[in-house]
Each structure stands twice: as C-alpha cells, then as structure tokens.
Write a protein that holds these residues in place. Sequence first.
Motif, short mmCIF file in Angstrom:
data_model
loop_
_atom_site.label_atom_id
_atom_site.label_comp_id
_atom_site.label_asym_id
_atom_site.label_seq_id
_atom_site.Cartn_x
_atom_site.Cartn_y
_atom_site.Cartn_z
N LEU A 41 -3.24 1.92 -4.63
CA LEU A 41 -4.31 1.95 -5.63
C LEU A 41 -4.05 3.01 -6.70
N PRO A 42 -4.16 2.65 -7.99
CA PRO A 42 -4.05 3.67 -9.04
C PRO A 42 -5.23 4.64 -8.93
N VAL A 43 -4.95 5.94 -8.89
CA VAL A 43 -6.02 6.93 -8.72
C VAL A 43 -6.09 7.94 -9.85
N ASP A 44 -5.04 8.05 -10.65
CA ASP A 44 -5.01 9.07 -11.70
C ASP A 44 -3.94 8.67 -12.70
N LYS A 99 0.81 -1.23 0.00
CA LYS A 99 0.00 0.00 0.00
C LYS A 99 0.85 1.27 0.00
N GLU A 100 1.88 1.27 -0.85
CA GLU A 100 2.75 2.43 -0.97
C GLU A 100 2.11 3.51 -1.84
N THR A 101 2.58 4.73 -1.68
CA THR A 101 2.16 5.87 -2.49
C THR A 101 3.36 6.29 -3.33
N PHE A 102 3.16 6.35 -4.66
CA PHE A 102 4.27 6.67 -5.56
C PHE A 102 3.73 7.01 -6.94
N THR A 103 4.63 7.41 -7.82
CA THR A 103 4.32 7.71 -9.21
C THR A 103 4.99 6.65 -10.07
N LEU A 104 4.26 6.11 -11.03
CA LEU A 104 4.78 5.06 -11.90
C LEU A 104 4.73 5.51 -13.36
N MET A 105 5.91 5.54 -13.99
CA MET A 105 5.99 5.84 -15.42
C MET A 105 6.04 4.51 -16.17
N SER A 134 -1.72 14.15 -21.05
CA SER A 134 -3.18 14.26 -20.98
C SER A 134 -3.67 13.56 -19.73
N ASN A 135 -4.26 14.35 -18.82
CA ASN A 135 -4.72 13.83 -17.54
C ASN A 135 -6.08 13.17 -17.68
N TRP A 136 -6.20 11.95 -17.11
CA TRP A 136 -7.42 11.17 -17.22
C TRP A 136 -7.59 10.33 -15.96
N ASN A 137 -8.78 9.76 -15.78
CA ASN A 137 -9.00 8.87 -14.63
C ASN A 137 -8.57 7.45 -15.00
N VAL A 138 -8.53 6.57 -14.03
CA VAL A 138 -8.07 5.20 -14.29
C VAL A 138 -9.23 4.23 -14.50
N ASP A 139 -10.45 4.76 -14.55
CA ASP A 139 -11.65 3.91 -14.63
C ASP A 139 -12.19 3.71 -16.04
N SER A 140 -11.49 4.22 -17.03
CA SER A 140 -11.94 4.04 -18.41
C SER A 140 -10.78 4.36 -19.35
N THR A 141 -10.94 3.95 -20.60
CA THR A 141 -9.97 4.30 -21.62
C THR A 141 -10.06 5.80 -21.87
#
Length: 178
Positions: free
Chosen positions: A137-140, A52-58, A153-160
Amino acid sequence: MTNTIFKKLISTTMTCAVLFSFTGCANGQDANKELEIKEINMEVLQEMIADKETFTLMVERDNCPFCNSMNTYLEETKADHKGQYNVYRLDTTDYELYREAEGDMTLISSTEEGKQFLSIFPYFLYTPSIYKIEEGLPVDVGIGYDEANYTISNWNVDSTINWEQARPIDVWTYLAQE
C-alpha cells in the motif's frame, strides 16, 4: 591427554571466532551497500503490490529536468550514503498522463498502463515522485526535487500536494526511511 583436550578447545574456539567474524562481515556488507535503483515496469509493480511487498518507488519520465538533476545528485553522492535501500524506478513516459482540463489537479490516461498506474496512485501529478509502499500500500510520497537544497516535498498519498503545507525533507533521509 589434557594437552590434547586443551588444543582441541583452542582450535574450536579459533574456528568459531573466524566463522563469527565472517558472519559479521557478511551482515555488515548490506549496511555498507551503495544505492542501487532497479528498473521495473507496470506489470512488475502490480505483482509487487499484490504480493504485499514493502519498497520505495521512484516515478519518473523522460526529459524531466528535476528527475535528471535528482538522479545526478544521487549518483554523485551515493558513496557517501551507504546503507540498505530497496528502491525501484518506474518510467511513466509512455503512459500518456495528462490533465483533462486546464487547472485539473488529477490526471487521466488513454493507455492501459497509465490507467493501472493512476488506479494505484490517483493523486499523482508531478515527477519525480518517490512513493513509500508498505505491505503493498502507498503510505507516503516525496514530490519534486529542489536541487539547491537537495530536498523533496513530503506529502500524504490521500490528496494532491499542497506545496505551501508540504514538508521539505532531504532526499537521502527520505530514501533511508523504512
């Protein structure tokens, strides 16, 4: 005797001041640190998510011109954008991610790592993608890279992603968000 007490008081005050200044400098160094991206694999990513870490993933892949362009920009400008970053890079080149049919808006994979990846990021479609992970959890997500404007381009993780509705955001601003 009063002179001795006064000297000890001055000495103690000076010692505290020096220690405080070193502590302040040590804390300030993190805020002035240049971006460092740490390479990880799928196994490490799964452990980080389980913890349950918090981080940024490229998320990138070989021969991705947008990934290369963004990485060149980040490398050339990182001295101008010092701060605290917690960024990891995952190379998905060998995950055999593909569309089952032309026009599909989701990917599938024939590799175990690819299947594991898609179970975490089911709407992943393009590289580069920069995911914000909070408490595992992926949130953005920031998708693609516009080299003319230095944006993703900023988008949510719940859809394409819907490119028409996605919000452009400066890549450094996105990386700095917590």
